[in-house]
Design an enzyme around this catalytic site. Structure first.
Site, short mmCIF file in Angstrom:
data_model
loop_
_atom_site.label_atom_id
_atom_site.label_comp_id
_atom_site.label_asym_id
_atom_site.label_seq_id
_atom_site.Cartn_x
_atom_site.Cartn_y
_atom_site.Cartn_z
N SER A 1 -10.85 -0.87 3.60
CA SER A 1 -10.02 -1.04 4.80
C SER A 1 -9.52 0.33 5.27
CB SER A 1 -8.79 -1.89 4.48
OG SER A 1 -9.20 -3.12 3.96
N ARG B 1 0.83 -1.22 0.00
CA ARG B 1 0.00 0.00 0.00
C ARG B 1 0.87 1.27 0.00
NH1 ARG B 1 -2.34 -3.65 -0.97
NH2 ARG B 1 -4.32 -4.46 -0.20
N GLU C 1 -4.77 3.49 6.12
CA GLU C 1 -4.52 3.31 4.68
C GLU C 1 -5.21 4.47 3.94
OE1 GLU C 1 -5.58 -0.65 3.09
OE2 GLU C 1 -6.43 0.40 1.36
C1 LIG Z 1 -15.50 -0.74 -0.73
C2 LIG Z 1 -14.04 -0.44 -0.96
C3 LIG Z 1 -13.15 -1.49 -1.16
C4 LIG Z 1 -11.80 -1.23 -1.38
N1 LIG Z 1 -10.95 -2.28 -1.58
C5 LIG Z 1 -9.64 -2.07 -1.80
C6 LIG Z 1 -8.75 -3.16 -2.04
O1 LIG Z 1 -9.15 -4.32 -2.05
N2 LIG Z 1 -7.44 -2.89 -2.24
C7 LIG Z 1 -6.97 -1.61 -2.27
O2 LIG Z 1 -5.76 -1.45 -2.48
N3 LIG Z 1 -7.78 -0.56 -2.07
C8 LIG Z 1 -9.10 -0.75 -1.84
N4 LIG Z 1 -9.96 0.32 -1.62
C9 LIG Z 1 -9.39 1.68 -1.59
C10 LIG Z 1 -9.53 2.47 -2.93
O3 LIG Z 1 -10.51 1.91 -3.74
C11 LIG Z 1 -8.21 2.51 -3.70
O4 LIG Z 1 -7.19 3.06 -2.91
C12 LIG Z 1 -8.33 3.34 -4.98
O5 LIG Z 1 -7.16 3.19 -5.76
C13 LIG Z 1 -8.58 4.81 -4.73
O6 LIG Z 1 -8.90 5.41 -5.96
P1 LIG Z 1 -9.66 6.79 -6.05
O7 LIG Z 1 -9.65 7.21 -7.47
O8 LIG Z 1 -10.99 6.69 -5.41
O9 LIG Z 1 -8.68 7.71 -5.20
P2 LIG Z 1 -9.03 9.00 -4.24
O10 LIG Z 1 -9.69 8.48 -3.04
O11 LIG Z 1 -9.79 9.98 -5.07
O12 LIG Z 1 -7.60 9.48 -3.97
C14 LIG Z 1 -6.70 8.73 -3.20
C15 LIG Z 1 -5.40 9.51 -3.07
O13 LIG Z 1 -4.75 9.61 -4.32
C16 LIG Z 1 -4.61 10.98 -4.72
N5 LIG Z 1 -4.88 10.99 -6.16
C17 LIG Z 1 -6.02 10.57 -6.78
N6 LIG Z 1 -5.87 10.65 -8.10
C18 LIG Z 1 -4.64 11.14 -8.33
C19 LIG Z 1 -3.89 11.45 -9.52
N7 LIG Z 1 -4.40 11.26 -10.75
N8 LIG Z 1 -2.64 11.95 -9.39
C20 LIG Z 1 -2.10 12.12 -8.15
N9 LIG Z 1 -2.75 11.85 -7.01
C21 LIG Z 1 -4.00 11.36 -7.10
C22 LIG Z 1 -5.61 11.75 -3.88
O14 LIG Z 1 -5.19 13.09 -3.66
C23 LIG Z 1 -5.60 10.94 -2.59
O15 LIG Z 1 -4.49 11.28 -1.79
C24 LIG Z 1 -11.31 0.10 -1.40
C25 LIG Z 1 -12.22 1.15 -1.20
C26 LIG Z 1 -13.57 0.89 -1.00
C27 LIG Z 1 -14.53 2.03 -0.82
#
Ligand SMILES: Cc1cc2nc3c(=O)[nH]c(=O)nc-3n(C[C@H](O)[C@H](O)[C@H](O)COP(=O)(O)OP(=O)(O)OC[C@H]3O[C@@H](n4cnc5c(N)ncnc54)[C@H](O)[C@@H]3O)c2cc1C
Length: 339
Positions: free
Chosen positions: A239, A164, A335
């Site tokens: 998580s 992570r 996380e």
């Molecule tokens: C139900 C559920 C299940 C999940 N299961 C998992 C799992 O199994 N494994 C796992 O690893 N994660 C999991 N996650 C966490 C999440 O889905 C991941 O971390 C995902 O990659 C986040 O993507 P996002 O676009 O929503 O990011 P955001 O929440 O929008 O951003 C996350 C971070 O990245 C930064 N960011 C976003 N986009 C960019 C970009 N283009 N350039 C630079 N910085 C950026 C943001 O500023 C922030 O700090 C889960 C979440 C949920 C709600």
């Protein structure tokens, strides 16, 4: 570039936390990113980059500019009989991307099915599930450097992926906007990962004769739907904490008191302990205070039942963190990105 004022961020975070952004804009191309980061709207206030908001806890209103990354696009960069290399815009939905690959029989991302969020955020924390991580398939990450507006390419190695973790959460934190990712997938001789018993059992239960890219994806989707709360129904960010690693000697001591304490080999001399187990042992599972709480089936998942405040969730997370420290002398770290 269209910058809006006072935007409610509740539709933009999977916790469904109501918080407002002083300013809000979207970017749809690399050149829009380059123009934006040189504009006063960007340089004269603090900035929050946003993908799908599925790894984010907003503890208060954001007194700055929220930039939602909506750079779309998918293209085949090169292809042989064995392999296909694809580039995806950072704004592409991760799960849609997975299904696009699975439908074509391309292997590598099937274990990462149904993870919410965008392609661009996936390398940030090296998303992982069911034995596969982003680092296993990524060739390179394209990102615009905020200081210079120049486009950089990070190879898999320079991304410094860890559990992570990546360079984008460490040395390069806050310095780049990820605009695209490039993945290498197999077209045949797939390295299928069925190391998780639940995946193997579900493949059989779903009636597949054996593992395949599609069978694994379907199994993972099935397991996740039955295990994890759907953010569309109950606000959550998956998580909340990372699984801590502790020295093997500390794990051995833990097992003396708790013979059932689960642990998995990590880097040399270390053992990874599921944070969910630690939290459950502290009595948090299913605890609810007002509109927020700890999910009744998943101690690792904090939830907003509706109308919960981000700061209350954060205070709950801190309480959980403290109680795990007191009971086990183990530090657990979020996380989720707390803003
Ligand atoms: C139900 C559920 C299940 C999940 N299961 C998992 C799992 O199994 N494994 C796992 O690893 N994660 C999991 N996650 C966490 C999440 O889905 C991941 O971390 C995902 O990659 C986040 O993507 P996002 O676009 O929503 O990011 P955001 O929440 O929008 O951003 C996350 C971070 O990245 C930064 N960011 C976003 N986009 C960019 C970009 N283009 N350039 C630079 N910085 C950026 C943001 O500023 C922030 O700090 C889960 C979440 C949920 C709600």
């Amino acid at each position: 570039m269209h910058v809006q004022q006072n935007i409610d961020l509740s539709p933009y975070n999977t916790f469904g936390i109501q918080a407002s952004a002083k300013a809000f804009t979207t970017v749809r191309s690399v050149s829009e990113v380059q123009a934006l980061i040189q504009s006063p709207a960007f340089t004269q206030q603090k900035v929050l980059l946003l993908g799908g908001g599925s790894n984010l806890l907003l503890t208060q209103d954001f007194n700055g500019l929220v930039v939602k990354i909506e750079i779309m696009g998918k293209e085949i960069v090169r292809e042989t009989d064995d392999q296909v290399v694809l580039k995806f815009g950072a704004g592409e939905n991760w799960h849609a991307l997975v299904l696009y690959c699975v439908e074509r029989g391309w292997g590598g991302v099937e274990n990462l099915s149904l993870i919410p969020g965008t392609a661009g955020a996936a390398p940030m924390q090296n998303i992982g599930a069911y034995g596969t991580e982003m680092k296993d398939v990524i060739v390179e990450v394209e990102a615009v450097e905020i200081r210079t507006a120049s486009v950089h390419t990070f190879s898999n190695e320079t991304c410094a992926f860890g559990y992570r973790d990546s360079i984008f959460k460490q040395q390069a934190k806050g310095l780049y906007i990820i605009t695209a990712i490039t993945l290498a997938l197999t077209k045949r001789n797939h390295a299928l990962n069925i190391s998780y018993g639940a995946v193997r059992e579900t493949i059989t239960a779903l009636g597949y004769a054996g593992p395949s890219v599609k069978a694994i994806s379907d199994a993972v989707i099935h397991i996740r739907r039955s295990k994890l709360p759907d953010p569309a129904v109950i606000g959550n960010a998956g998580s909340f904490f990372k699984n801590p690693t502790i020295p093997a000697a500390q794990y051995a001591a833990l097992q003396q008191y708790y013979p059932a304490a689960p642990g998995y080999p990590a880097e040399e001399g270390m053992v990874k302990v599921p944070a969910g187990w630690l939290i459950e042992q502290c009595g948090w599972k299913g605890k609810r205070t007002g509109n927020i709480g700890v999910h009744q089936h998943q101690a690792l998942v904090l939830v907003n039942y509706g109308g919960g405040k981000g700061n209350d969730l954060w205070q709950l997370a801190l309480q959980i963190q403290r109680s795990v420290k007191e009971k086990f002398n183990i530090d657990i770290h979020p996380e989720v990105n707390v803003v």
